[in-house]
Design an enzyme around this catalytic site. Structure first.
Site, PDB file in Angstrom:
ATOM      1  N   ASP A   1       9.182   2.275  19.654  1.00  0.00           N
ATOM      2  CA  ASP A   1       9.229   2.589  18.224  1.00  0.00           C
ATOM      3  C   ASP A   1      10.670   2.578  17.698  1.00  0.00           C
ATOM      4  O   ASP A   1      10.936   2.075  16.598  1.00  0.00           O
ATOM      5  CB  ASP A   1       8.617   3.975  17.953  1.00  0.00           C
ATOM      6  CG  ASP A   1       7.095   3.949  17.943  1.00  0.00           C
ATOM      7  OD1 ASP A   1       6.522   2.839  17.935  1.00  0.00           O
ATOM      8  OD2 ASP A   1       6.497   5.032  17.952  1.00  0.00           O
TER       9      ASP A   1
ATOM     10  N   GLY B   1      12.475  15.223  12.175  1.00  0.00           N
ATOM     11  CA  GLY B   1      11.425  15.067  13.173  1.00  0.00           C
ATOM     12  C   GLY B   1      11.971  14.789  14.557  1.00  0.00           C
ATOM     13  O   GLY B   1      12.707  13.819  14.764  1.00  0.00           O
TER      14      GLY B   1
ATOM     15  N   GLU C   1      13.923   3.333  30.520  1.00  0.00           N
ATOM     16  CA  GLU C   1      15.008   4.281  30.219  1.00  0.00           C
ATOM     17  C   GLU C   1      14.755   5.065  28.936  1.00  0.00           C
ATOM     18  O   GLU C   1      14.956   6.282  28.885  1.00  0.00           O
ATOM     19  CB  GLU C   1      16.325   3.520  30.076  1.00  0.00           C
ATOM     20  CG  GLU C   1      16.973   3.163  31.398  1.00  0.00           C
ATOM     21  CD  GLU C   1      18.294   2.441  31.180  1.00  0.00           C
ATOM     22  OE1 GLU C   1      19.234   3.072  30.650  1.00  0.00           O
ATOM     23  OE2 GLU C   1      18.366   1.243  31.506  1.00  0.00           O
TER      24      GLU C   1
ATOM     25  N   ASN D   1       4.836   4.213  24.068  1.00  0.00           N
ATOM     26  CA  ASN D   1       3.867   3.582  23.176  1.00  0.00           C
ATOM     27  C   ASN D   1       3.338   2.267  23.727  1.00  0.00           C
ATOM     28  O   ASN D   1       2.567   1.592  23.049  1.00  0.00           O
ATOM     29  CB  ASN D   1       4.420   3.412  21.756  1.00  0.00           C
ATOM     30  CG  ASN D   1       5.361   2.240  21.608  1.00  0.00           C
ATOM     31  OD1 ASN D   1       6.101   1.937  22.547  1.00  0.00           O
ATOM     32  ND2 ASN D   1       5.352   1.596  20.459  1.00  0.00           N
TER      33      ASN D   1
ATOM     34  N   ALA E   1       8.137   9.891  17.776  1.00  0.00           N
ATOM     35  CA  ALA E   1       8.774   8.863  16.946  1.00  0.00           C
ATOM     36  C   ALA E   1      10.232   9.227  16.665  1.00  0.00           C
ATOM     37  O   ALA E   1      11.129   8.379  16.790  1.00  0.00           O
ATOM     38  CB  ALA E   1       7.996   8.703  15.635  1.00  0.00           C
TER      39      ALA E   1
ATOM     40  N   ARG F   1      12.527  22.254  20.045  1.00  0.00           N
ATOM     41  CA  ARG F   1      12.268  20.845  20.302  1.00  0.00           C
ATOM     42  C   ARG F   1      13.481  19.999  19.965  1.00  0.00           C
ATOM     43  O   ARG F   1      13.917  19.156  20.763  1.00  0.00           O
ATOM     44  CB  ARG F   1      11.051  20.416  19.479  1.00  0.00           C
ATOM     45  CG  ARG F   1      10.567  19.047  19.774  1.00  0.00           C
ATOM     46  CD  ARG F   1       9.108  18.890  19.381  1.00  0.00           C
ATOM     47  NE  ARG F   1       8.947  18.567  17.975  1.00  0.00           N
ATOM     48  CZ  ARG F   1       7.876  17.916  17.505  1.00  0.00           C
ATOM     49  NH1 ARG F   1       6.906  17.535  18.323  1.00  0.00           N
ATOM     50  NH2 ARG F   1       7.771  17.662  16.221  1.00  0.00           N
TER      51      ARG F   1
ATOM     52  N   LYS G   1       1.250   9.724  22.270  1.00  0.00           N
ATOM     53  CA  LYS G   1       2.468   9.118  22.820  1.00  0.00           C
ATOM     54  C   LYS G   1       3.145   9.982  23.879  1.00  0.00           C
ATOM     55  O   LYS G   1       3.724   9.446  24.818  1.00  0.00           O
ATOM     56  CB  LYS G   1       3.442   8.764  21.686  1.00  0.00           C
ATOM     57  CG  LYS G   1       2.925   7.617  20.827  1.00  0.00           C
ATOM     58  CD  LYS G   1       3.879   7.227  19.692  1.00  0.00           C
ATOM     59  CE  LYS G   1       3.200   6.199  18.791  1.00  0.00           C
ATOM     60  NZ  LYS G   1       4.069   5.695  17.726  1.00  0.00           N
TER      61      LYS G   1
ATOM     62  N   ARG H   1      -3.029  -1.483  12.982  1.00  0.00           N
ATOM     63  CA  ARG H   1      -2.937  -2.893  12.620  1.00  0.00           C
ATOM     64  C   ARG H   1      -2.710  -3.792  13.835  1.00  0.00           C
ATOM     65  O   ARG H   1      -2.810  -5.018  13.742  1.00  0.00           O
ATOM     66  CB  ARG H   1      -1.825  -3.095  11.591  1.00  0.00           C
ATOM     67  CG  ARG H   1      -2.093  -2.343  10.281  1.00  0.00           C
ATOM     68  CD  ARG H   1      -1.089  -2.704   9.202  1.00  0.00           C
ATOM     69  NE  ARG H   1      -1.175  -4.103   8.832  1.00  0.00           N
ATOM     70  CZ  ARG H   1      -0.184  -4.989   8.998  1.00  0.00           C
ATOM     71  NH1 ARG H   1       0.958  -4.601   9.489  1.00  0.00           N
ATOM     72  NH2 ARG H   1      -0.350  -6.238   8.648  1.00  0.00           N
ATOM     73  N   SER H   2      -2.431  -3.185  14.993  1.00  0.00           N
ATOM     74  CA  SER H   2      -2.102  -3.982  16.176  1.00  0.00           C
ATOM     75  C   SER H   2      -3.204  -4.947  16.613  1.00  0.00           C
ATOM     76  O   SER H   2      -2.883  -6.055  17.064  1.00  0.00           O
ATOM     77  CB  SER H   2      -1.722  -3.072  17.343  1.00  0.00           C
ATOM     78  OG  SER H   2      -0.560  -2.342  17.037  1.00  0.00           O
TER      79      SER H   2
END
Lengths: 284, 284
Positions: free
Chosen positions: A113, A137, A88, A97, A141, A166, A76, A25-26
């Site tokens: 984000d 997650g 930072e 991003n 993000a 992770r 990303k 949408r950007s």
């Protein structure tokens, strides 16, 4: 009726890169923001096939009239090595991003984000300080949201990811950056003040909840970074329990002002003084 | 007041590449044409620094949502090897100014400057058949104009270029393609029916005439491919003698319809039958 577009040879370019790209949408949002600010620039969608990423990105950055870049799925993290310097957040998070061209043609990058998510929450009247958060997650993000929530003063974050390595590495980095916040990777609690999904679960309409979320109270804050036409299962679940919900669209809207400032595009040209236009980013 | 631009993630891209780029008019003109045709596409300026050309061009062509490319100074000849197939004009001329993506992701290219010049002349009521032409410049533009004039039926073309090799090679290629037209590289005549500049002389405001042009009569046609804010010395000279003048802007305007057809973008989507939208190009 499509308005007449005004693009000339002098128009400066911004682009968003992703694969796929049609869903972003950007282009709409930022092109309108540039026009509203009287800036002769457009933001275009650039579909970079993932298997050509390493060849295409340096070429895009070499275009003489490209001033900035937004980065979306799945790039990303892959984009990080192409930045000259990292802010930072992105140093801890390991993902970016947004990039902007500097006067010396170098590229400064950072990850917004998380800040967008926090701004989205605050716009809905949510007080974040002191909360305990369950976050699904530990990817780009998730890392960014965890960083921004810790920065905003939450008390504890439990980061759950199927790839335990992770989440473990992320927690170690975050703990160094925010010693006053408590991080863990195993869900030992039964209730949290805030449940946030930053995993891909929810991108498909058939997806259910991202994992075990325990009991929801009306005061629990529910968030989901996934941007979809219809609410995700987690957001529907939160809504059904009377929770305040922060969606992927809220996260997107919450970083518009910050990104415009990062691009140095937040003021009318020739406008009077005020604060320096650009968000400063410390060199890595 | 800038109109609100409408660019979304689904908008298809066309670009014009050049170095410099700020002077080009195609982004404005074609973006308006796409909008008028109800096509969700924009044409953006892409400043490709000449020293990065070979790295940037393949990357641009690999963008999944780029459907076409216009090529301007100084890349019209350098771009040829990047096309999958060449139209007839560009095979003789050795230069291209437009490429379109085919459904199989290959790139078809051709050179339309000459056709644009001829169309510009015809729009001013000029009959080209049987004329003798003095043409300055055997580069990309000069080659294209010579090809199109021969195709339009002029009787003779004298092509003058400081690089005698270049004009010699061009004349040899043209003579094979148009045996009925007479070509030469030395100006032995004192008067011609038509004087055309396709050399860079005139790009700077201090430039004079591109060479010895002999006496102008009111019936002489004067043309100049150079696009400048103010008329070139040659166009001023022609105007002062009451000649019909064809300018670089006429050449540009004269190829708009042809380029829209080449891009397959000349019809309203869902419009009724009619001729196939695309200009066909024979494989080289």
């Amino acid at each position: 009726m499509v308005d007449t577009l005004h693009i000339t040879g002098k128009t400066r370019l911004y682009a968003i890169i992703g694969d796929p790209i049609a869903q972003v949408r950007s282009p709409e949002v930022f092109t309108a923001r540039f026009a509203a600010a009287g800036i002769d620039a457009v933001l275009i969608p650039a579909h970079v096939p993932a298997d050509r990423f390493d060849a295409i990105v340096p070429a895009l950055l070499a275009l003489g009239n490209l001033d900035g870049l937004l980065v979306t799925v799945p790039f990303k993290a892959r984009m990080v090595p192409f930045a000259t310097r990292l802010g930072e957040t992105s140093q801890v998070v390991g993902a970016i991003n947004a990039l902007r061209r500097e006067p010396d043609d170098s590229w400064t990058a950072d990850m917004f984000d998380g800040k967008g998510f926090v701004n989205g929450a605050r716009r809905k009247g949510v007080r974040l300080e002191g909360r305990s958060v369950l976050l699904f997650g530990a990817g780009g993000a998730g890392s960014a949201v965890a960083y921004a929530l810790a920065e905003a003063g939450v008390r504890a974050i439990c980061i759950v990811d199927p790839m335990q390595d992770r989440s473990g590495h992320l927690v170690a980095r975050l703990q160094r950056a925010f010693p006053e916040c408590s991080f863990e990777t195993r869900n030992r609690q039964t209730t949290f003040d805030m449940i946030v999904n930053a995993s891909p679960v929810g991108m498909s309409p058939e997806d259910g909840l991202p994992g075990e979320i325990g009991a929801l109270r009306a005061g629990t804050i529910v968030g989901d970074v996934v941007i979809t036409e219809n609410p995700t299962a987690l957001i529907r679940h939160g809504g059904a329990h009377g929770c305040i919900c922060i969606t992927g669209r809220d996260m997107h809207a919450g970083q518009l002002d910050v990104l415009m400032a990062f691009f140095g595009a937040d003021r009318q040209p020739g406008g009077s003084g005020g604060d320096p236009a650009r968000v400063t980013v410390k060199a890595g």
